[in-house]
Design an enzyme around this catalytic site. Sequence first.
Site, PDB file in Angstrom:
ATOM      1  N   GLU A 275      32.759  45.410  37.453  1.00  0.00           N
ATOM      2  CA  GLU A 275      32.099  46.424  36.626  1.00  0.00           C
ATOM      3  C   GLU A 275      30.647  46.647  37.049  1.00  0.00           C
ATOM      4  OE1 GLU A 275      33.233  47.459  32.237  1.00  0.00           O
ATOM      5  OE2 GLU A 275      31.749  45.844  32.193  1.00  0.00           O
ATOM      6  N   HIS A 296      50.373  27.657  46.323  1.00  0.00           N
ATOM      7  CA  HIS A 296      51.797  27.873  46.532  1.00  0.00           C
ATOM      8  C   HIS A 296      52.182  29.329  46.294  1.00  0.00           C
ATOM      9  CE1 HIS A 296      52.710  23.531  46.839  1.00  0.00           C
ATOM     10  NE2 HIS A 296      51.636  23.426  46.074  1.00  0.00           N
ATOM     11  N   LYS A 407      36.990  55.344  28.009  1.00  0.00           N
ATOM     12  CA  LYS A 407      36.875  55.205  26.555  1.00  0.00           C
ATOM     13  C   LYS A 407      36.883  56.573  25.879  1.00  0.00           C
ATOM     14  CE  LYS A 407      34.225  50.874  26.287  1.00  0.00           C
ATOM     15  NZ  LYS A 407      32.927  50.282  25.863  1.00  0.00           N
TER      16      LYS A 407
END
Length: 436
Positions: A275, A296, A407
Amino acid sequence: MTDLTVDLGNALAAEARPGVSEGALDRLDDRVARAHETITAGMAADGFGYASLGLPERTDPGAIEAAVADLDADHVLTVGIGGSALGAATVSAALGLADRHHTLDNVDPVETRRLLDALPLDRTTVNVVSRSGTTAETLANFLVVREAMDEAGVDWTERTVVTTGAEGPLRTAATEQGLPALSVPEGVPGRFSALSAVGLVPAAVLGGDIEGVVRGGAAGREALLAGGSLFDYPGYAYGAVAYALEQRGATVTAMLPYAESLEPFAEWFAQLWAESLGKDGLGQTPARALGATDQHSQLQLYRGGRHDKLVTLVRPRERADMAVPATDVEGMSYLGDATLGELLDAEFEATEASLAAADQPNIRVELPRVDGPGIGRLLYEMEAACVLAGELLGVETFAQPAVEWGKRAARGLLGGGEFPEAEAVAEKTTRVVGGE
């Protein structure tokens, strides 16, 4: 060795591709010194964003503890999103409180119902966090939690604490209902607010060492002010080399802690880095992993894939340990002379060596231990690293225009106002494969 350290050896040009030469580091340090002047001037002026690096001096742990003193609880449920939740999760995990601190940082109805059904709501403190007090996801989840408490016969007003700005719906609700309320720090973006009430309230409710967290941050601040060079200050060393490697093609940064209690830290770092630095076509893409588990899975890519990654391995120098029981079973007996901690350290060093052998750049970060001072110092130094990287990149580190766009679009779709961003949803190009 008692301080946080950063080892850049495996990111040097002699060891890695891409890598940074010693000469390039010397030249870069001149730019670091100039950036340091900008950063410290911003700190002194309490400038927007730069004020984040002054939080250890501004945050009063005693005041936070006093504000939540009457909220006796076995569990804390944080209702927030992004910087309003990740810092608190990181602090709580480092203090050994992860099993008692829960987070609603999404609006997935299945997970929300599962969590509310699992929690003893009469012994749970609700910690609602939003700077603006208008974040749609946070407000929606808060309303859902309030209803669940009402249905369970629990008075939510007796079990709720709010951290928000000076104005907004949450501040109004706190005032009208007489809820304990703390303030988000002025001039500090949410992702930089972990060393404030935003990140410390859940641990304070649960009796964690928040004073130690702030003390660790203060040690990082003192080291920054006494430094000014990437050769003196670990945070600057990390930020400068991450910047230099990005310029040379390492556009992915993988955070790989070797302690389960630091797994939330990797999530916090991902938000901080993405951000803050992802602007103007720049910024490294963060990846999150956990040692030794992801040896792994993801390690194959980090070692054998493109040379476009910086891998950061993080571990504490001290930790509680557990012996591996002895056995005579062939192929297993060699483990009986070891401990789980020794095995984890061996996995750490083997991964580091494996990456270096493949010329993949990696950095080692070590903290004394995962506790209050340790996590406070780690959070602070990574924030300083991010601010420095932003100065070197020349981006607006403390802004987040892409987040705000999303938003506004979501709020418009929900009928929360007229926002032109919402119109872009209807303009989506479709080319569907499958279905009837």
